[in-house]
Structures are given as structure tokens and as C-alpha cells.
Design a protein around this motif. Structure first.
Motif, mmCIF file in Angstrom:
data_model
loop_
_atom_site.group_PDB
_atom_site.id
_atom_site.type_symbol
_atom_site.label_atom_id
_atom_site.label_comp_id
_atom_site.label_asym_id
_atom_site.label_seq_id
_atom_site.Cartn_x
_atom_site.Cartn_y
_atom_site.Cartn_z
ATOM 1 N N SER A 142 5.037 -8.171 -2.388
ATOM 2 C CA SER A 142 4.932 -7.067 -3.351
ATOM 3 C C SER A 142 3.608 -6.322 -3.193
ATOM 4 O O SER A 142 3.568 -5.096 -3.286
ATOM 5 C CB SER A 142 5.089 -7.574 -4.777
ATOM 6 O OG SER A 142 4.064 -8.511 -5.084
ATOM 7 N N ALA A 143 2.539 -7.033 -2.926
ATOM 8 C CA ALA A 143 1.235 -6.390 -2.725
ATOM 9 C C ALA A 143 1.235 -5.588 -1.426
ATOM 10 O O ALA A 143 0.668 -4.489 -1.367
ATOM 11 C CB ALA A 143 0.126 -7.430 -2.716
ATOM 12 N N LYS A 181 3.848 -4.166 -0.024
ATOM 13 C CA LYS A 181 4.659 -2.970 -0.272
ATOM 14 C C LYS A 181 3.864 -1.921 -1.043
ATOM 15 O O LYS A 181 4.018 -0.723 -0.807
ATOM 16 C CB LYS A 181 5.937 -3.326 -1.023
ATOM 17 C CG LYS A 181 6.955 -4.027 -0.154
ATOM 18 C CD LYS A 181 8.212 -4.342 -0.942
ATOM 19 C CE LYS A 181 9.231 -5.047 -0.072
ATOM 20 N NZ LYS A 181 10.449 -5.388 -0.821
ATOM 21 N N ASP A 182 3.021 -2.365 -1.949
ATOM 22 C CA ASP A 182 2.198 -1.419 -2.700
ATOM 23 C C ASP A 182 1.237 -0.666 -1.784
ATOM 24 O O ASP A 182 0.907 0.492 -2.036
ATOM 25 C CB ASP A 182 1.405 -2.133 -3.798
ATOM 26 C CG ASP A 182 2.279 -2.535 -4.981
ATOM 27 O OD1 ASP A 182 3.379 -1.962 -5.127
ATOM 28 O OD2 ASP A 182 1.853 -3.414 -5.752
ATOM 29 N N LEU A 183 0.793 -1.312 -0.716
ATOM 30 C CA LEU A 183 -0.091 -0.647 0.240
ATOM 31 C C LEU A 183 0.624 0.519 0.922
ATOM 32 O O LEU A 183 0.002 1.506 1.290
ATOM 33 C CB LEU A 183 -0.578 -1.640 1.305
ATOM 34 C CG LEU A 183 -1.426 -2.797 0.818
ATOM 35 C CD1 LEU A 183 -1.696 -3.769 1.954
ATOM 36 C CD2 LEU A 183 -2.728 -2.303 0.206
ATOM 37 N N ARG A 231 2.906 2.456 -0.435
ATOM 38 C CA ARG A 231 3.275 3.502 -1.388
ATOM 39 C C ARG A 231 2.173 4.535 -1.602
ATOM 40 O O ARG A 231 2.378 5.516 -2.272
ATOM 41 C CB ARG A 231 3.646 2.870 -2.719
ATOM 42 C CG ARG A 231 4.921 2.077 -2.604
ATOM 43 C CD ARG A 231 5.454 1.681 -3.966
ATOM 44 N NE ARG A 231 6.652 0.917 -3.795
ATOM 45 C CZ ARG A 231 6.779 -0.372 -4.109
ATOM 46 N NH1 ARG A 231 5.762 -1.029 -4.611
ATOM 47 N NH2 ARG A 231 7.912 -1.007 -3.923
ATOM 48 N N ARG A 232 1.021 4.313 -1.048
ATOM 49 C CA ARG A 232 -0.072 5.263 -1.208
ATOM 50 C C ARG A 232 0.170 6.457 -0.290
ATOM 51 O O ARG A 232 0.482 6.311 0.876
ATOM 52 C CB ARG A 232 -1.398 4.606 -0.866
ATOM 53 C CG ARG A 232 -1.694 3.475 -1.822
ATOM 54 C CD ARG A 232 -3.033 2.887 -1.569
ATOM 55 N NE ARG A 232 -3.216 1.757 -2.475
ATOM 56 C CZ ARG A 232 -3.998 0.749 -2.230
ATOM 57 N NH1 ARG A 232 -4.696 0.707 -1.117
ATOM 58 N NH2 ARG A 232 -4.112 -0.227 -3.093
#
Length: 73
Positions: A28-29, A31-33, A35-36
């Protein structure tokens, strides 16, 4: 990026490299990278075909900044 190619490469902030490459980073972390949106920070350049000639000693005149990208057809 879609105006250049139909598949977008992963673009990471250099500050995120270690987390991206660390196998211990939770999915999850990671994937967050992704999304920027860093696209606004990119500079596009048109590169003249003359750079493909080994005899050519051209320089900056062969690379011109592009202000607007045309859609890929």
C-alpha cells in the motif's frame, strides 16, 4: 505522458527511491508512491535525428525544448 506514449513509465520522486526499492515497504505504501503527479515537473525536448550520426559533433542546437506536446495518433 499519454501524449508521448500509451504506456507511462514509473516516475518517482528521488526521495522515494529507497522506499520503492526496499522489499520491506508495504504494498500500500509503494502504491502511494505511484500516485504522486510529478508530470508537471518534467521538461520535454525535441531531439534532432542528426544525433544518430556518429560523425556529427553537434551540441545544444540539436536539442530544443518543447512547450506543448501533440497527442500521439
Amino acid at each position: 505522458m499519454v501524449n508521448l506514449h500509451d504506456r507511462q513509465p514509473i516516475i518517482l520522486d528521488p526521495a522515494a527511491y529507497d522506499a520503492w526499492l526496499d522489499a520491506a515497504t508495504p504494498t500500500s505504501a509503494a502504491k502511494d508512491l505511484l500516485r504522486r503527479d510529478l508530470g508537471a515537473q518534467l521538461q520535454f525536448n525535441r531531439v534532432d535525428r542528426q544525433v544518430n550520426l556518429s560523425k556529427n559533433k553537434g551540441g545544444e542546437e540539436l536539442i530544443q525544448p518543447i512547450d506543448r506536446i501533440r497527442p500521439v495518433s
